[in-house]
Write an enzyme that holds these catalytic residues in place. Structure first.
Site, short mmCIF file in Angstrom:
data_model
loop_
_atom_site.label_atom_id
_atom_site.label_comp_id
_atom_site.label_asym_id
_atom_site.label_seq_id
_atom_site.Cartn_x
_atom_site.Cartn_y
_atom_site.Cartn_z
N ASN A 85 0.85 -1.19 0.00
CA ASN A 85 0.00 0.00 0.00
C ASN A 85 0.89 1.24 0.00
OD1 ASN A 85 -1.43 2.28 1.07
ND2 ASN A 85 -3.08 0.91 1.67
N HIS B 95 1.00 6.26 1.83
CA HIS B 95 1.75 7.22 2.64
C HIS B 95 2.96 7.81 1.93
CE1 HIS B 95 -1.17 6.85 5.62
NE2 HIS B 95 -1.00 5.55 5.72
N HIS C 97 -5.57 3.67 -1.63
CA HIS C 97 -6.89 4.05 -1.12
C HIS C 97 -7.20 5.48 -1.56
CE1 HIS C 97 -9.59 4.38 2.76
NE2 HIS C 97 -10.25 4.65 1.66
N ARG D 52 -9.27 8.24 -0.91
CA ARG D 52 -10.22 8.64 0.13
C ARG D 52 -11.09 9.78 -0.38
NH1 ARG D 52 -8.69 6.61 5.57
NH2 ARG D 52 -10.46 7.83 6.26
N ARG E 175 -6.83 12.88 0.89
CA ARG E 175 -5.73 13.35 1.75
C ARG E 175 -4.38 12.76 1.35
NH1 ARG E 175 -7.21 10.07 7.23
NH2 ARG E 175 -9.18 11.10 6.88
N GLU F 57 -8.64 0.59 -2.95
CA GLU F 57 -9.48 0.61 -1.75
C GLU F 57 -10.45 1.77 -1.88
OE1 GLU F 57 -7.10 0.86 1.72
OE2 GLU F 57 -6.16 -1.07 1.37
N THR G 192 -8.09 3.61 8.50
CA THR G 192 -9.32 2.84 8.51
C THR G 192 -9.48 2.12 9.85
OG1 THR G 192 -8.97 2.55 6.15
CG2 THR G 192 -10.68 1.20 7.16
N GLU H 33 -10.98 -9.29 3.09
CA GLU H 33 -9.71 -8.97 3.74
C GLU H 33 -10.01 -8.77 5.23
OE1 GLU H 33 -7.11 -6.10 1.91
OE2 GLU H 33 -6.29 -5.52 3.85
N HIS I 47 -3.51 -4.52 7.88
CA HIS I 47 -3.60 -3.35 8.75
C HIS I 47 -2.70 -3.52 9.97
CE1 HIS I 47 -4.99 0.32 10.59
NE2 HIS I 47 -5.60 0.58 9.46
#
Ligand code: PXP
Length: 246
Positions: free
Chosen positions: A10, A13, A46, A48, A52, A73, A104, A154, A197
């Site tokens: 992922n 970030h 993801h 969002r 962000r 996502e 999340t 998941e 996660h």
């Protein structure tokens, strides 16, 4: 299933850091390419509602610029459905989303939101997108996933990760048991089980060792660790820990 455990990296970030200053650096596409070189099997991003981190432009560039499958996502909204249908990623993982949360928190309540999820799951599936639901490891949620007819779930490992962080004790063991049981229930019913996660070098092995888990999706720790060792090294070490657990 006891085959190779896939690693989805992922890259959200990387975009978080880029957006702290605006501009184009560091580029999530470049991170995805580095993750691929280091042994990732897929890229997860993801988009969002508040954009962000990952932006619409990132999704466009990732779709064009990576050869690995993209797992998008997304919240179960009409806006995200439209974007997913326009881009046709390999997979779409439906996640709960609250604007005020930092990440999340908790899984999707697939049982409670069943009726609202039906048309989204159906339209994504009809477009050939592999639909997954990010759920808590509970029988109730697996049952809802079964009734929704999704091919993948998941399981949220956030609770396990936070319990494991303070000296792994009975609570962490009980949570791992909950995940193991939910994975087995999904697999027995023909649903492919993924997990993710909060996974780190320290806590990934017991989750990776659950035989029916087909894929782990890992982000924040890998990107954070990349500050110290570089992204390829951080992904390669996670890959090695996962492989060693099988
Ligand atoms: N899986 C899903 C569905 C997520 O939403 C996230 C990010 O919140 C992850 C996996 C990766 O979590 P982390 O960044 O803590 O590794």
């Amino acid at each position: 299933m006891t085959g190779k455990l896939r690693l989805g990296v992922n890259i959200d970030h990387v975009a978080t850091i880029r957006n702290a200053r605006g501009g184009e650096h560091p580029d999530p596409l470049r991170a995805a390419q580095a993750a691929e070189r280091a042994g990732a099997d897929g890229i997860t991003a993801h988009l969002r509602e508040d954009r962000r981190h990952i932006t619409d432009g990132d999704i466009d560039r990732l779709m064009k610029g990576i050869s690995l499958p993209l797992n998008l996502e997304m919240a179960a909204t009409q806006e995200m459905l439209r974007i997913a249908l326009a881009h046709q990623p390999h997979a779409a993982c439906i996640v709960p989303e609250k604007r005020e949360e930092r990440t999340t928190e908790g899984g999707l309540d697939a049982a409670g939101q069943f009726d609202a999820l039906v048309p989204i799951v159906d339209q994504l599936g009809a477009a050939g997108i592999r639909v997954s639901l990010f759920i808590e490891p509970s029988e109730r949620q697996v049952d809802a996933a079964l009734r929704l007819g999704v091919p993948v779930v998941e399981f949220h490992t956030g609770r396990f990760a936070s319990l494991f962080a303070d000296v792994p004790g009975e609570d962490a063991v009980a949570e791992l048991r909950r995940i193991t049981d939910a994975v087995a229930l999904a697999a027995k019913n023909g649903i492919e089980a993924h997990a993710g996660h909060g996974l780190t070098f320290d806590n990934v092995v017991p989750v990776a060792a659950i035989p029916q888990v087909a894929e782990l999706n890992i982000g924040h720790f890998l990107i954070g660790e990349a500050i110290f060792t570089g992204l390829e090294a951080s992904v390669a070490r996670m890959r090695a820990l996962m492989d060693g657990a099988r």
